[in-house]
Design an enzyme around this catalytic site. Structure first.
Site, PDB file in Angstrom:
ATOM      1  N   ASP A   1       1.192  -7.294  -5.220  1.00 41.53           N
ATOM      2  CA  ASP A   1       0.388  -7.198  -4.002  1.00 41.53           C
ATOM      3  C   ASP A   1       1.284  -6.727  -2.850  1.00 41.53           C
ATOM      4  O   ASP A   1       2.509  -6.716  -2.947  1.00 41.53           O
ATOM      5  CB  ASP A   1      -0.311  -8.529  -3.692  1.00 41.53           C
TER       6      ASP A   1
ATOM      7  N   GLU B   1      -8.741 -11.972   4.451  1.00 44.92           N
ATOM      8  CA  GLU B   1      -7.550 -12.705   3.996  1.00 44.92           C
ATOM      9  C   GLU B   1      -7.292 -13.945   4.859  1.00 44.92           C
ATOM     10  O   GLU B   1      -8.208 -14.550   5.408  1.00 44.92           O
ATOM     11  CB  GLU B   1      -6.345 -11.757   3.933  1.00 44.92           C
TER      12      GLU B   1
HETATM   13  C1  BGC Z   1      -4.497  -7.862  -0.521  1.00 38.95           C
HETATM   14  C2  BGC Z   1      -5.005  -7.155  -1.738  1.00 38.95           C
HETATM   15  C3  BGC Z   1      -5.206  -5.693  -1.436  1.00 38.95           C
HETATM   16  C4  BGC Z   1      -3.924  -5.091  -0.888  1.00 38.95           C
HETATM   17  C5  BGC Z   1      -4.056  -3.627  -0.517  1.00 38.95           C
HETATM   18  C6  BGC Z   1      -3.321  -7.158   0.097  1.00 38.95           C
HETATM   19  O1  BGC Z   1      -3.014  -7.729   1.339  1.00 38.95           O
HETATM   20  O2  BGC Z   1      -4.151  -9.191  -0.869  1.00 38.95           O
HETATM   21  O3  BGC Z   1      -6.202  -7.738  -2.174  1.00 38.95           O
HETATM   22  O4  BGC Z   1      -5.622  -5.023  -2.580  1.00 38.95           O
HETATM   23  O5  BGC Z   1      -3.535  -5.801   0.269  1.00 38.95           O
HETATM   24  O6  BGC Z   1      -4.779  -3.451   0.642  1.00 38.95           O
HETATM   25  C1  BGC Z   2      -2.656  -6.397   4.442  1.00 32.32           C
HETATM   26  C2  BGC Z   2      -3.247  -5.248   3.674  1.00 32.32           C
HETATM   27  C3  BGC Z   2      -3.866  -4.320   4.620  1.00 32.32           C
HETATM   28  C4  BGC Z   2      -2.922  -3.896   5.702  1.00 32.32           C
HETATM   29  C5  BGC Z   2      -3.686  -3.105   6.698  1.00 32.32           C
HETATM   30  C6  BGC Z   2      -1.666  -5.882   5.427  1.00 32.32           C
HETATM   31  O1  BGC Z   2      -1.063  -6.921   6.107  1.00 32.32           O
HETATM   32  O2  BGC Z   2      -2.079  -7.319   3.578  1.00 32.32           O
HETATM   33  O3  BGC Z   2      -4.210  -5.639   2.760  1.00 32.32           O
HETATM   34  O4  BGC Z   2      -4.324  -3.206   3.941  1.00 32.32           O
HETATM   35  O5  BGC Z   2      -2.293  -5.005   6.318  1.00 32.32           O
HETATM   36  O6  BGC Z   2      -2.924  -2.698   7.763  1.00 32.32           O
END
Ligand code: BGC
Ligand code: BGC
Length: 632
Positions: free
Chosen positions: A325, A517
């Site tokens: 991730d 999230e």
């Molecule tokens: C999330 C994932 C997601 C990834 C890409 C992460 O923060 O936990 O579910 O696929 O970001 O955006």
């Molecule tokens: C998240 C990702 C997201 C990104 C967007 C990250 O902190 O975990 O899922 O795509 O921020 O800027």
């Protein structure tokens, strides 16, 4: 002894033989590599994928292999033209369903540009582009957006969920994107978790039942079809089971925390859906940010060789690749070399870096060089990644096929989103059979969720967190009421500030503001508390005090309703219904029946969480599986 004459002639011989050798070398350099690559077995689509993978792997340098294991985010490579080719990156992503481009064609053109760079490298290995198309490809503003998973769980119809996935796949691939980071097979065990709506249910059985149809919906019969995308079962494993207060990320309380369960409980509650996804042939699995504690203290899943390799790849027989991730590897240790080593040795195959790809590739190369990561492990990781690239047909058709772009957001697709939204409505109270309405009433509509596309879409919709001001296109619930009940007289006043006399019925749509999230975790330092806003609470009191009324919740999880239900005749949970507000209006006016049931237990108060069916002291406001029905 040679004669003086012979001595004079010797340099001649030397020069002649050196010239012949040099010529031969030039011929070999020019001819051999060109010939061998063009006729290379890996480029022959008639050969079995395994043979093509073995052939290609045999030609790759260690640098090329490490490149394949690297996934960078597009904003990072955008600033450094040439890096996709120079680092031989295996994958790119755009995170957060961010709407960086307006149309499928613009997305496709951007991705094709990077694909060209990849194809220009020595071996011409295509990149695989990934995105969070988690409820439709919401990064394209005109896309069809389905209810978030919690709504599909409420509908409880696997076949319908499979159809939403298939449409998402077609709309995603039409934008040149062959890979979605979905489905979330999370089992949300505490509704204070900001990802509860990404979960089909608190019940592993329902999540497991969804896995098969949804994975098949995304991947189709044939991954190389222009309507299929590679699916990602995420987040392996235990993401929805973390203990409140165990997270160490920002102000998160649950997300990315520690799943404090015994191995038996972890398997019983959280592993089963992944087994189903593997059986359905899912091509990738994303590791969970969370940790487990199987007796020796918390261990990040990203570094857990037992869960990733022994259980997932061994016991479950997963043959696809494991992607980490977002910067999840960096969470393993402050010592980056140690973090990278542990992740790869534990079984992570591709690393979502996402921006420090130069540091990542250098670090992994050094670890291999030092013998701390074996070349066998690298070959296994790369073989898994290449296998999916071949299956997707990327070697034969590396560039976007936008021939189906016109179907993005089409009427047919939106009709399925509307059907799914209607099926996901859960009727929790219906005194005096107030619902369905007949459609010729005078209706007073209020509340923050009534005319707010952004709130009904939730997170992962044009921006990572979602937005009250929606980026995507769709119909609000208020618009939907107008369309479904053209004969009704509709007065709309968000805060119920217009006069209240003379209406037959009030509809108050209360809502959460969007989040994604851990930002959506309930807890000190976060903006979300699962309670009605003061304005929504007042609108309920005002409208329901003056007339018969229906309250509809637009939210990613149950909301605390204690103290708000006295004058309420009918209550509906609409979850995050997506782009088609008509779907919420349909059962309200009897164009579809209410059939949804609660996929999560509805607590009396937020502080009661976690509340799950089967708990010893189970005492929810509405039990898991509850839902009233109206006539079809
Ligand atoms: C999330 C994932 C997601 C990834 C890409 C992460 O923060 O936990 O579910 O696929 O970001 O955006
Ligand atoms: C998240 C990702 C997201 C990104 C967007 C990250 O902190 O975990 O899922 O795509 O921020 O800027």
């Amino acid at each position: 002894m040679g004669s003086p004459l012979a001595r004079v002639r010797r340099p001649w011989l030397w020069i002649a033989s050196v010239a012949v050798l040099a010529a031969a070398l030039v011929v070999w350099l020019l001819a051999v590599p060109g010939e061998s690559e063009e006729d290379a077995a890996y480029l022959d689509p008639s050969l079995p994928v395994a043979d093509r993978v073995a052939d290609l792997l045999g030609r790759m340098t260690i640098e090329e292999k490490v490149g394949q294991m690297t996934q960078a985010e597009v904003p990072a490579v955008q600033d450094s033209p040439g890096d996709v080719g120079d680092f031989g990156l295996g994958s790119l992503l755009s995170g957060g369903s961010e709407a960086f481009y307006d149309t499928p064609e613009a997305w496709a053109a951007m991705i094709d540009g990077y694909q060209r760079e990849a194809l220009d490298t020595r071996l011409g290995i295509p990149i695989i582009y990934g995105i969070d198309a988690v409820h439709g490809n919401a990064a394209v503003p005109g896309a069809t957006i389905f209810p978030h998973n919690i709504g599909l769980g409420a509908a409880g119809d696997e076949e319908l969920a499979g159809r939403t996935a298939a449409i998402t796949a077609a709309e995603t691939r039409a934008a040149g994107i062959p890979w979605t980071f979905a489905p979330c097979l999370c089992v949300a065990r505490d509704s204070r978790w900001g990802r509860t709506y990404e979960s089909f249910s608190e019940d592993p059985e329902l999540v497991t039942a969804m896995a098969d149809d949804v994975v098949h919906g995304y991947q189709g019969e044939d991954l190389s079809a222009n309507t299929s995308v590679l699916a990602t079962a995420k987040h392996y494993v235990g993401d929805g089971g973390t203990a409140y207060g165990s997270s160490t990320t920002d102000s998160y309380t649950l997300d990315q925390g520690v799943t404090e369960l015994s191995e038996d409980e972890l398997r019983r509650l959280h592993l089963a859906p992944f087994r189903a996804a593997v059986e359905a042939g899912v091509g990738s699995v994303m590791a969970s940010f969370s940790s487990t504690d199987l007796g020796e203290g918390p261990l990040k899943v990203h570094a857990d060789g037992y869960l990733l390799t022994t259980v997932l790849k061994g016991e479950l027989g997963f043959e696809g690749f494991v992607v980490s991730d977002w910067a999840g590897v960096s969470q393993i240790s402050d010592d980056y070399a140690e973090a990278v080593r542990e992740a790869i040795n534990a079984g992570i195959d591709m690393v979502m870096v996402p921006d420090q790809y130069e540091a990542f590739t250098a670090t992994l190369l050094a670890e291999v060089d030092a013998g701390r990561v074996s070349e066998n492990r690298i070959d296994d990781a790369v073989a898994r990644i290449l296998t999916q690239k071949f299956a997707l047909g990327l070697f034969e058709h590396p560039f976007a096929d936008t021939s189906l772009a016109a179907e993005v957001g089409s009427e047919e697709h939106r009709a399925v989103a509307r059907e799914a939204a209607a099926a996901s409505q859960v009727l929790l109270r219906n005194e005096g059979d107030l619902l369905p309405l007949s459609g010729d009433e005078s209706v007073y509509v209020a509340g923050s969720g009534a005319d707010s596309l952004g709130r009904q879409l939730g997170g992962w919709s044009g921006t990572w967190q979602g937005s009250v001001n929606a980026v995507d296109e769709g119909t609000t619930i208020l618009d939907g009421i107008g369309e479904v009940a053209p004969d009704a007289t509709v007065q709309y006043s968000q805060r119920a500030s217009e006069p209240l006399d003379g209406y037959d019925v009030g509809i108050v749509v209360v809502a959460e503001n969007p989040y994604a999230e851990g930002v959506g975790d309930v807890g000190p330092g976060n903006d979300h508390d699962m309670k009605l806003s003061d304005q929504d609470a007042e609108a309920v009191e005002t409208v329901c005090g003056a007339m018969d009324c229906v309250v509809i919740t637009v939210s990613g999880r149950p909301m605390e309703l204690e103290g708000h239900l006295d004058g309420v005749d009918a209550l509906v949970a609409a979850w995050l219904p997506g782009s088609e507000g008509e779907g919420v209006a349909d059962p309200l006016f009897g164009l579809a029946p209410y059939t949804g049931t609660l996929p999560v237990s509805w607590p009396r108060t937020v502080d009661d969480e976690p509340v799950n069916v089967g708990d010893a002291d189970y005492d929810p406001l509405f039990a898991y599986g509850f839902g009233l029905e109206t006539a079809p």
